[in-house]
Every structure is written in structure tokens, then in C-alpha cells.
Design an enzyme around this catalytic site. Sequence first.
Site, PDB file in Angstrom:
ATOM      1  N   ASP A  55       0.848  -1.175   0.000  1.00 38.82           N
ATOM      2  CA  ASP A  55       0.000   0.000   0.000  1.00 38.82           C
ATOM      3  C   ASP A  55       0.892   1.235   0.000  1.00 38.82           C
ATOM      4  O   ASP A  55       2.070   1.156   0.348  1.00 38.82           O
ATOM      5  CB  ASP A  55      -0.886  -0.033   1.260  1.00 38.82           C
ATOM      6  CG  ASP A  55      -1.873   1.102   1.286  1.00 38.82           C
ATOM      7  OD1 ASP A  55      -2.306   1.531   0.220  1.00 38.82           O
ATOM      8  OD2 ASP A  55      -2.208   1.560   2.399  1.00 38.82           O
ATOM      9  N   ASP A  71      -2.506  -1.299   5.638  1.00 35.77           N
ATOM     10  CA  ASP A  71      -2.943  -0.866   6.955  1.00 35.77           C
ATOM     11  C   ASP A  71      -4.448  -0.686   7.061  1.00 35.77           C
ATOM     12  O   ASP A  71      -4.976  -0.549   8.148  1.00 35.77           O
ATOM     13  CB  ASP A  71      -2.255   0.447   7.351  1.00 35.77           C
ATOM     14  CG  ASP A  71      -2.498   1.558   6.334  1.00 35.77           C
ATOM     15  OD1 ASP A  71      -3.190   1.301   5.327  1.00 35.77           O
ATOM     16  OD2 ASP A  71      -2.000   2.673   6.553  1.00 35.77           O
ATOM     17  N   ASP A  91      -7.355  -3.477   2.805  1.00 32.22           N
ATOM     18  CA  ASP A  91      -6.194  -4.331   2.549  1.00 32.22           C
ATOM     19  C   ASP A  91      -6.353  -5.728   3.143  1.00 32.22           C
ATOM     20  O   ASP A  91      -5.579  -6.631   2.809  1.00 32.22           O
ATOM     21  CB  ASP A  91      -4.929  -3.699   3.146  1.00 32.22           C
ATOM     22  CG  ASP A  91      -4.589  -2.368   2.502  1.00 32.22           C
ATOM     23  OD1 ASP A  91      -4.665  -2.289   1.265  1.00 32.22           O
ATOM     24  OD2 ASP A  91      -4.271  -1.424   3.238  1.00 32.22           O
TER      25      ASP A  91
END
Length: 879
Positions: free
Chosen positions: A316, A615, A619
Site C-alpha cells: 500500500d 494498513d 487491505d
Amino acid sequence: MAEALGTDAERGLSAAEAAARLRTHGPNRLAEAPRRPAWMRWVQQFTNPLVYVLVIAGVIIGLLGDTVDASVIAGVVLINALIGYVQEGKAEQALEAVRSLLAARALVIREGARHPIDAGELVPGDVVWIESGDKVPADVRLLRVHRLRITEAALTGESVPVDKDVAPNPTEASIGDRTAMAYTGTLVASGQALGVVVATGAHTEIGRIGALVSDVTPLATPLTRRLDGFARQITWAIVGVSGLTLAWGHWVAGLAWFDLFLAVVGLAVAAIPEGLPAVVTIVLAIGTRIMARQHAIIRRLPAVESLGSVGVICTDKTGTLTRNEMTAVRVVLPEGELRVSGSGYAPEGRFERHGTGVPPDEVPALAPLLHAAALCNDARLHAQPDGTWQMVGDPTEGALATLAHKGGWPAADLAAHWPRRDTLPFESERQFMATLHEGPQGGYVVYLKGAPEQVLARCHSVMGGAPFEAAAWLQRVQQAASAGERVLALARKTVGGSKLDAPALASDFELLGLIGIIDPPRPEAVAAVAQCQAAGIRVIMITGDHAVTAAAIGAQLGLRAERALSGRELEGWDDATLRQQVADCDVYARATPEHKLRLIAALQAQGHLVAMTGDGVNDAPALKAADIGVAMGGKGTDAAREAADVVLTDDHFATIAHAVREGRVVFDNIRKALAYMLPTNGAQAGVILLALLAGLPLPITAGQILWVNTVTAITLALALAFEPAEPGVMQRPPRPPGEALITRAMVGRILFAAGLMVAATFGVFHWELSRGSEVAVARTAAVNTLLVCEVFYLFNLRQGEHHAWRWATLAGNPVALLMVALLVGLQAVFTYVPAVQAVFQSAPLVASSWGVALGLGGVLFGVIEVEKAVWRRRQAQPS
């Protein structure tokens, strides 16, 4: 929208209608997934080939009457099962974490009155009120908004709060672009809104993600797959060799059944590396401890080794590669452009022109711009006792306050001399904010801050008297925006009144300049990406942010970011096309949880071992689907942490590079332990097998084999768990995912070393007999010779394929020397203590016997080093 849902936007639902809909749609909670019974989870811990091998070993040893060793093996089996049992149920834990994101209370309008209710009682059609600080209780279509901004980073990966409005969005718009919607679990950063609930519980976006998490099947780790394969191979090998030996002994050698059975049992005990699970667990535990010191918490022990096998890291952006703290990086003044160093909300950094530092007081036009940035601002910075800085307020305004502080103009100091008398807050409809301040000498100044097109339209001049050319300034805006920056324009004007009104804001502003803001890459993340790439690991960034911003950050990180593929593009490709496209692009933007799952599946289909970092709630499915999931522990959500195998307590991508390095060390040490235990176990089995085939007395009894297995497992094999990293561990490419735990080159080394040990052991046994020693003495000499050879072989292995003629072979691992000393003590007990002699049928040895054993150990060491040198030369030659 309210009419479509059968509700009144002003009065809401009636109590009776709400109750009826609650019965129809169910509570606003995520349904619990069916769970396996506890007893089934416990039983499944024993369905593993390696466990079968251990149980077989325990049964055989128990049949031999050695209840102590049988109990030890039983304990190992039960402890491993208990660990697996406790760590099972990761999907259920992830779902629980997703459920915790649902708001506990909601303010609903029913029958024309506002009522605070349990958020679980919300139903589609309910009219709800949300305001600053609230967690959105359901998926809501907004009907009226007032300065509403919602933080959606956990759901979409968007770096900054999103401005909301009521204008309809296209049906194909991605979640991050649906400005008329507020989603369950997101946080209201500022403003208020009235909206109608359109989805609850499992039908919300959060519920859909929870379903994805529960549908994903966790993958076995590379170590688990390799150990399972190894266990099956060694099981069949032992069964096959034992059966053939039994047949040979009975029909060819004509041995008695009872004696033959005991010998074959001894052969099986010698061949089974019963200490392997304990050594592997210890190696993994040591790696876990080291990683914990480096801010990586391992939730599953095999994940330690998995990190060392990773070939692709999908990560990410927001909060992982970047700080998730907006930072002003560009200042555009009438006289030119300045860059700003530093990141985050700590006011540390400098102003630069062409890479050279420029003192702020040497740029006259800078101070007025910084005054505007600090005064037309509601965010504040606070220094903490530990030396860090905390920002309170909007992230974008926090970046402006930090910028002013870097220039020597803290907002608090300026506000004391320029008190605010009136404010027009930022609203998405206006796209600007204005504040009115009274000057130290009297008079009033209006500062204007906002979207460039809105501010520039109100300007007629530029600070310093330069002519105002709107087209030129818009070109500068486009230049900054193309670098992924969010651009704000700032202006001022002197007014006569002490109140803000529409005429005062309509025109005649003096443009002060532009400020470009971005959530910049962490400096350590840039270095970590480069380190991963040097190690042959590809880094791919997958974010829900805009494509332009993603591409700009990707380029700064050193990724292939000529263009960022969007989630919408992925939707138009079949799986085969997607597998082709992922080979050429490292940056993916506007990605939903489904897109992330498809990308991971495409990479795995190409044979890559994939790690995923993240996070947010969005995800969690990908973290679970990846071969190794890495969650951020500081700013990450509970859903992400519970779906992951590894949690980073410092939220730094750089920590992943450290963890990959440690994972490679762990695998090297596990492989070294195998390369050590298999020849030693093979030598013990070979001694018995050779004796049976040749019709000779056994040089080592079954009981003595148990002694050798036990002392080597708790000393020499354990020493390899503490081996430091080999040189160049992060310069070699990742191991192929399909590579066997025991390679062909290792098989050759294992057979060669085992053959040398068998020859040495047999030779000493018959040498002792030839000079008239009793069988007990000859067997004791054989046992000690075997262990001496194992000690020398340990130091061969310590340097891997590098030569061991170096001081580091002795000094590099103090634990190895300690274990050798412990082994010497144990062998002294075995050889000279009468009570132990009675149990293991051992006898005292004279100095010459020890001399021969040490000499043969030295010969083995030298021969192995010659073999390693030949191997290195062959590897160096071109094929």
C-alpha cells in the site's frame, strides 16, 4: 433517494416501519461465519506427515523400552499441536476486527424526532445525522451537507479527507470518487450532514470486504510445504529401506526374526531425525525474537522463513511507503520556485533553490506567503515531551502550519500579533477559506486560501507589483499537479471593515503564491525499495489514491511508474491479459479490495511468492490471500493486523527489508540444520545397514543411537540456529518457490559426508576389535568417533559453501563453541560414569582411542573442504 427507499427525508421512518425492516434486513452487524468445532481444530493439528514421522519414532522408541525419549517426542508433538491450535482461526479474528469498525451508536431521525440508538438497529431507509468526530454507522446517501469532509484512508487509501457533496455520481465511479456517499466505519473529519441509509450489515462496503476476507483460503507457507514434502519423502524412504532390510536379513542372511526386528527398529530410529521439529522451531523462534527487536512482530512462526522466500512485495502507499502526513514540498513565488525539504509535521527542513539551501529572510516574497499559510489555518502543532510533534486539525492545513514554522513563523506567534476577527470556513461548494485579521498597527487584512482556480479568479495583481497573468499561473499549477501534488493558492487584500462579506471576497486580491503539498515517501522507504530490488525482489505499489499521485510517488521510490494502471482498466481484462500486464507495471491506482486480490492471484499464477503490506480495512482480504501478509501496527486497523502474518510496530516499509534479510538467514540456518542432521542420521543408519548386509556385529546399539540423536539434537544441531548471516545474503535472488528443501547439490553432500562418517565409525570399531578390545570398548570408541566426526562436520557447515579455513569458523558463533564444550562433557559422562555405562553398554577408552577419533575427524574436515572447493570451481565455470 429518500423516496426510492420509502422514507421521508424530514421525518424519517416510523417506529413500526423501522421494526418491520429490521426483521426483513436483519441487524446492522456482520454475520458470524460458521466456525469449526474446537475438537476438530485440535484433531487437524495432527494431520501432518512430519507429525506422523514423530509418532512413528515415539512408538518405536517406546517399543524399545526407552520411555524417557518416547515421552520427549510425545511432548514435542503436543506442544506443536497446541501452538497450531492457538494460532488457528485467523479468518474469524479478521472478521471480528472488521465488525469492530461498525459504529456503536447512531443519531437517527424517526417520526420527526432525533433519537440516539444502537447502530445495530439501523435499517435501510433510516435518516441519520452525522457530524465531526462521528464514525459513519452505515452506508449513507447524503441529502444535505455542511462543510463535510470524511477520512476514508482505511477504506480507500486516500491520503487526505474527502470533500463530500450531494451531487449524484456516475454509476461506474470508484468508491474513492463517490462524493455523495458516506461509508460504514469511516470517520467524519469536519462538518455535518444528513443522509439516508442505503445499506446495512453485510450489504455495506465494509461487509463486502468482510465477506472477501472469509472467502480467502490462507496459503501454506513455503516452509510448511517444504517440510511436508520432506516428511513424506523421508517416511517412505525409511519404510522402504526397513522393509528391504527385513527381507534381506530373513531370506538372504538367515537372521532370527527377533534379532532382525530389533536391528531394523534400530535402523529406523537412526534414520528418523526426531530432533528436526525442535531445531526448526528454535531457529524460527530466534528469528522471531530478532525481528521483534527490529519492530516486526511475527504472528505465525513459519512466516519468519516465508519472508526470506519472497520474490514480490505488493505494498500500500499511504502510511506504508509514505508517512500519511501531508507535507508542503513546493513554494511558487512571483520571482521563482523553491523546494522544501523535510517530511511530516515536524518543522524540520529547509528551503532550497536548485538544490542549495536558501535562508527564508533572503527571499522577501516568502514571508507574506508564510503569514497567510499560518493565519488562514485552523490546524495547530504541538511539541511533545519525547521530541516529536503532534498536529491537531486537517492534514492539509497541518502541512501549511509546518511550512510556516520551518520559515520561522509559528502560527501561535503570528496569531498573537494578528488576531483573527472573522472567518469564512472552507466548504466544498466554495473551494476556499478566508480569514480576517487585525494588524498590529490597526487596519484589517483578509487572507484567502483554496483551490487555484477559485483564488486566481479573485486576483488582479501579484505581490511585488509584477503583472498578473492568469494563464501563466495556471500553467504553474498544472506543473505541480502533474507531479502528484495538491496545489493551494494564497492571496491577501486590505479591507476597511471588521466583517467578512461577499463583496470583500469577490475580487481585488493580491496573489502571494502557490504551495504544492503531497504525502511524500519516507526516506527510509526509498532506501528499502532499492535494497529489495538489489536482492531481486520486485516492489509493486497498489493504492486507492489517484493515478497521478500514485505515479509521482512511485517515481520517487524508484518504481516503474511511467504510468499507473487504474482499477477500472483491470476490470476490462481477463486473467490472461492481467498476467501479461503485471509484468510491466509497478504502480496501480484506484484499486479496490477485489482488484488487489486479482493482482496477487496473477502474480502467484506466474510462480511468484507474494508478500502484501497494508494498513486499511480494504487491505485485509489481500493480506490474507498473499503468501505473507504484513500489516502496519501503529496506524493500521485491527482488521489489517488480524488478517496478517507479520505486524510492523513502527509502520516503516524499511522494516520489511530487515525482515526479509532475517527470513533468508532463518532459511539458511534451517537448511544448514538439515544438511547437518541428515548425514549424521544417515551415518547412524548406514552403520547398522552395512552391518546387517555384511552379517557383522552392530558397531552401535539401538540405545547408543538414541543417545547420539539426543545429545546432537540438544547441542550441535541447536548451535546452527544461532548462525549469523552469510556474506551477500541480500545480494542474491530469491529462492524459486518450487525449490525443494533438499537440493540435488545437498543430496550429494549429505551422501558424501554420511559415507565418510560410516567409514570412520566402522573402521574404528573393527580397529578396536583387531587389537583385542572388548565389544563394549569398540562400540564406545565407534560412538565417540561418530560424534567427533559430527563436530568437525558442524564447522564445515558453518561457512556454507565458503571455505572454512578462517578464524570466523571458530569465533563467528560463540554458541557453537559452547555446545561443543557441552557435548564433550556429556561424552565424558557416557564414557566414564559407571551408572551410564550400565545403561548404554559403554566402557572407558584409553588415550590412543581418542587420538584415532580426533584424527579421523580432522581427515573428514579436510576431505569435505576439498569437495567444497571442487564444487565452487565447477560453479564458477561457464556452462
